[in-house]
Design a protein around this motif. Structure first.
Motif, PDB file in Angstrom:
ATOM      1  N   GLY A  76      63.193  43.552  38.386  1.00 12.76           N
ATOM      2  CA  GLY A  76      63.731  43.004  39.622  1.00 12.76           C
ATOM      3  C   GLY A  76      63.229  41.620  39.981  1.00 12.76           C
ATOM      4  N   GLU A  77      62.309  41.065  39.176  1.00 12.70           N
ATOM      5  CA  GLU A  77      61.783  39.728  39.481  1.00 12.70           C
ATOM      6  C   GLU A  77      62.275  38.679  38.497  1.00 12.70           C
ATOM      7  OE1 GLU A  77      57.673  39.404  40.325  1.00 12.70           O
ATOM      8  OE2 GLU A  77      57.690  41.043  41.790  1.00 12.70           O
ATOM      9  N   GLY A  78      63.301  39.035  37.715  1.00 14.91           N
ATOM     10  CA  GLY A  78      63.803  38.108  36.710  1.00 14.91           C
ATOM     11  C   GLY A  78      64.333  36.814  37.270  1.00 14.91           C
ATOM     12  N   MET A  79      64.959  36.874  38.453  1.00 15.14           N
ATOM     13  CA  MET A  79      65.531  35.655  39.025  1.00 15.14           C
ATOM     14  C   MET A  79      64.443  34.622  39.315  1.00 15.14           C
ATOM     15  SD  MET A  79      68.481  34.406  39.722  1.00 15.14           S
ATOM     16  CE  MET A  79      69.238  33.060  40.630  1.00 15.14           C
ATOM     17  N   LYS A  80      63.297  35.094  39.797  1.00 12.68           N
ATOM     18  CA  LYS A  80      62.179  34.186  40.070  1.00 12.68           C
ATOM     19  C   LYS A  80      61.695  33.536  38.782  1.00 12.68           C
ATOM     20  CE  LYS A  80      58.106  35.935  40.866  1.00 12.68           C
ATOM     21  NZ  LYS A  80      56.978  36.639  41.543  1.00 12.68           N
ATOM     22  N   TYR A  81      61.598  34.332  37.712  1.00  8.93           N
ATOM     23  CA  TYR A  81      61.147  33.795  36.432  1.00  8.93           C
ATOM     24  C   TYR A  81      62.157  32.780  35.885  1.00  8.93           C
ATOM     25  CZ  TYR A  81      58.437  38.179  36.645  1.00  8.93           C
ATOM     26  OH  TYR A  81      57.629  39.219  37.030  1.00  8.93           O
ATOM     27  N   ILE A  82      63.429  33.089  36.046  1.00 10.29           N
ATOM     28  CA  ILE A  82      64.479  32.194  35.551  1.00 10.29           C
ATOM     29  C   ILE A  82      64.412  30.853  36.260  1.00 10.29           C
ATOM     30  CG2 ILE A  82      66.982  31.816  35.481  1.00 10.29           C
ATOM     31  CD1 ILE A  82      67.219  34.913  35.143  1.00 10.29           C
ATOM     32  N   MET A  83      64.281  30.883  37.573  1.00 15.40           N
ATOM     33  CA  MET A  83      64.266  29.639  38.344  1.00 15.40           C
ATOM     34  C   MET A  83      63.051  28.786  37.993  1.00 15.40           C
ATOM     35  SD  MET A  83      67.087  29.794  39.803  1.00 15.40           S
ATOM     36  CE  MET A  83      66.920  28.232  40.654  1.00 15.40           C
ATOM     37  N   THR A  84      61.907  29.429  37.768  1.00 12.79           N
ATOM     38  CA  THR A  84      60.721  28.685  37.354  1.00 12.79           C
ATOM     39  C   THR A  84      60.933  28.069  35.978  1.00 12.79           C
ATOM     40  OG1 THR A  84      59.289  30.156  38.634  1.00 12.79           O
ATOM     41  CG2 THR A  84      58.252  28.857  36.902  1.00 12.79           C
ATOM     42  N   ASN A  85      61.546  28.824  35.089  1.00 19.20           N
ATOM     43  CA  ASN A  85      61.824  28.333  33.736  1.00 19.20           C
ATOM     44  C   ASN A  85      62.805  27.162  33.759  1.00 19.20           C
ATOM     45  OD1 ASN A  85      61.023  28.999  30.989  1.00 19.20           O
ATOM     46  ND2 ASN A  85      63.167  29.483  30.599  1.00 19.20           N
ATOM     47  N   PHE A  86      63.733  27.190  34.719  1.00 18.13           N
ATOM     48  CA  PHE A  86      64.723  26.131  34.828  1.00 18.13           C
ATOM     49  C   PHE A  86      64.078  24.763  35.069  1.00 18.13           C
ATOM     50  CE2 PHE A  86      68.672  28.772  36.085  1.00 18.13           C
ATOM     51  CZ  PHE A  86      69.210  28.613  34.821  1.00 18.13           C
ATOM     52  N   ASN A  87      62.940  24.725  35.759  1.00 14.86           N
ATOM     53  CA  ASN A  87      62.323  23.432  36.055  1.00 14.86           C
ATOM     54  C   ASN A  87      61.954  22.693  34.773  1.00 14.86           C
ATOM     55  OD1 ASN A  87      62.566  23.860  38.800  1.00 14.86           O
ATOM     56  ND2 ASN A  87      60.519  24.722  39.017  1.00 14.86           N
ATOM     57  N   HIS A  88      61.343  23.413  33.825  1.00 17.02           N
ATOM     58  CA  HIS A  88      61.018  22.795  32.539  1.00 17.02           C
ATOM     59  C   HIS A  88      62.293  22.458  31.772  1.00 17.02           C
ATOM     60  CE1 HIS A  88      59.266  21.952  28.664  1.00 17.02           C
ATOM     61  NE2 HIS A  88      59.873  22.986  28.116  1.00 17.02           N
TER      62      HIS A  88
END
Length: 443
Positions: free
Chosen positions: A269-281
């Motif tokens: 359920g926390e995948g969206m947070k991980y995705i958004m953080t990954n998007f910055n790089h």
């Protein structure tokens, strides 16, 4: 004594053209020289040929892995503990792994795009740059021990699989499901992923799936480490795209694919947070490469207009041509300065702080990079005239760069979505600071 090299105007960023800069030290210059030679020999000089053939030879990935030219695609700071366990203590240019910063990453990304074409470089780096970081930052120790050694050394390849036919930039509404099996030991994955770079080449995927009920939005998204190669229920095919062809853009179908529950990355359920953080790089890495592509296109146009004659004079002698070049050069150098400033800020800020404070601006920087590439590539094609509209001959490179433009403006978050996201995040951050300031004033 040999004469100093005279380079075409606009063909290099200011710091490589002899201009002073506050950002670069001796380690950066060593890295740039090492990258220029290795990447030049093993990628840049073949890039046009490989993009035309629509594939980078498979052995090239192994050459980059063997010489530690994959790991620089990871976000800084590097996973020092893991790298040292694997016997990797230095990066290209003899940079100790613990001293690697985002400025080093920017130099590497710039050199990977120096051929002007996004496809060949993306064929090498995309999995490492965007698929591996979630494992490093959020994967369990068990998951890391099982997969990171082979991924970091290039023995295996991964990709990032988020987008779907009906959910491109609208990540929160992906429909690929991951339901718990009857025995409780597996997720059973069903759905499709589309526009997945490196998808046909990868052994694995870092995949966004819906573990929550339909309608749960971003709270129902999780990340899984999914086997692709020789995996029952997985089928893959290349997509015919306009540009970045050699990067292996793919369509992936998943039909009752069993994934061990232990392959969950982080928490359910926390995948969206991980995705958004990954998007910055991802967005900054794209910005760097796209900015170099714009430079290659504009420098090619500059060189061509100095020798091409029409109406009894060179094109460069025509005021309208100089005006076109000037407009493109202005936005290019502004974008270059912004990218360098971003890299410096990231090298000085803790990751949590930069994720929070620079996320919106990173989205804006990536969107603007695509706009700048569009301006520079279009300028080049127009100034090359008929040659710029021809897939062979003098204008072959700029014609291919122009076909890369949509690939700069859509992946990693479509341009209009990112422009809106940038302002929304800036407003949100401002409101949080105002609220915090009011709270402090009451104390």
């Amino acid at each position: 004594m040999s004469a100093p090299e005279v380079i075409t105007p606009l063909s290099e960023p200011p710091w490589l053209s002899g201009a002073p800069s506050p950002y670069y030290d001796a380690s950066h210059r060593r890295l740039q020289a090492a990258c220029r030679q290795f990447i030049g020999d093993n990628l840049s000089r073949h890039a046009l040929e490989w993009e035309t053939a629509e594939e980078v030879p498979p052995h090239v990935f192994g050459v980059f892995a063997k010489n530690n030219y994959l790991i620089p695609a990871l976000p800084a700071p590097l996973p020092v503990e893991w790298l040292k366990r694997l016997g990797i203590t230095k990066m290209p240019g003899e940079i100790p792994v613990e001293e690697w910063t985002y400025i080093h990453s920017m130099i590497y990304g710039d050199e990977m795009s120096r051929a002007g074409l996004a496809g060949p470089g993306a064929a090498i780096t995309t999995g490492m740059a965007f698929g591996v970081p979630p494992l490093i930052h959020y994967g369990s120790r068990e998951l890391q021990e099982k997969y990171l050694p082979d991924l970091l050394t290039g023995k295996k390849r991964t990709c990032i699989a988020i987008t779907e036919p009906e959910a491109g930039s609208d990540v929160a509404n992906i429909t690929t499901t991951a339901e718990t099996s009857k025995c409780g030991k597996y997720y059973v994955v069903n759905g499709v992923k589309k526009w997945i770079t490196n998808g046909v080449m990868a052994d694995y995927a870092t995949m966004a799936v819906r573990t929550g009920p339909e309608g749960s939005g971003p709270r129902g998204i999780s990340l899984l480490h999914v086997h692709l190669k020789d995996q029952k229920g997985v089928s893959r095919r290349r997509l015919k795209v306009a540009g970045q062809i050699s990067a292996g853009t793919s369509f992936i179908e998943l039909d009752d694919v069993y994934v061990p529950k232990t392959n969950l990355i982080g928490k359910e359920g926390e995948g969206m947070k991980y995705i958004m953080t990954n998007f910055n790089h991802e967005r900054l890495f794209i910005s760097v490469g796209v900015t170099r592509q714009a430079r290659v296109a504009l420098a090619a146009a500059f060189e061509y207009t100095m020798k091409r004659e029409a109406f009894g004079k060179t094109l460069m002698d025509q005021p309208v041509v100089r005006h076109r070049l000037a407009k493109a050069a202005a936005v290019l150098e502004a974008q270059q300065a912004w990218v360098e400033s971003f890299a410096y800020q990231l090298s000085q800020m803790p990751k949590a702080q930069s994720d929070r404070e620079l996320g919106g601006l990173t989205a804006l920087c990536k969107a603007n990079a695509g706009i700048v590439l569009d301006e520079c590539a279009r300028t080049a094609v127009l100034l090359f005239g008929g040659n710029g509209y021809t897939r062979t001959g003098q204008g072959e490179l700029v014609e291919k760069i122009y076909r890369d433009v949509p690939g700069a403006r859509i992946p990693g978050g479509s341009e209009d979505v990112l422009l809106d996201l940038a302002i929304r995040q800036l407003v949100k951050l401002f409101q949080e600071k105002v609220k915090a300031a009011k709270s402090e004033s009451k104390l």
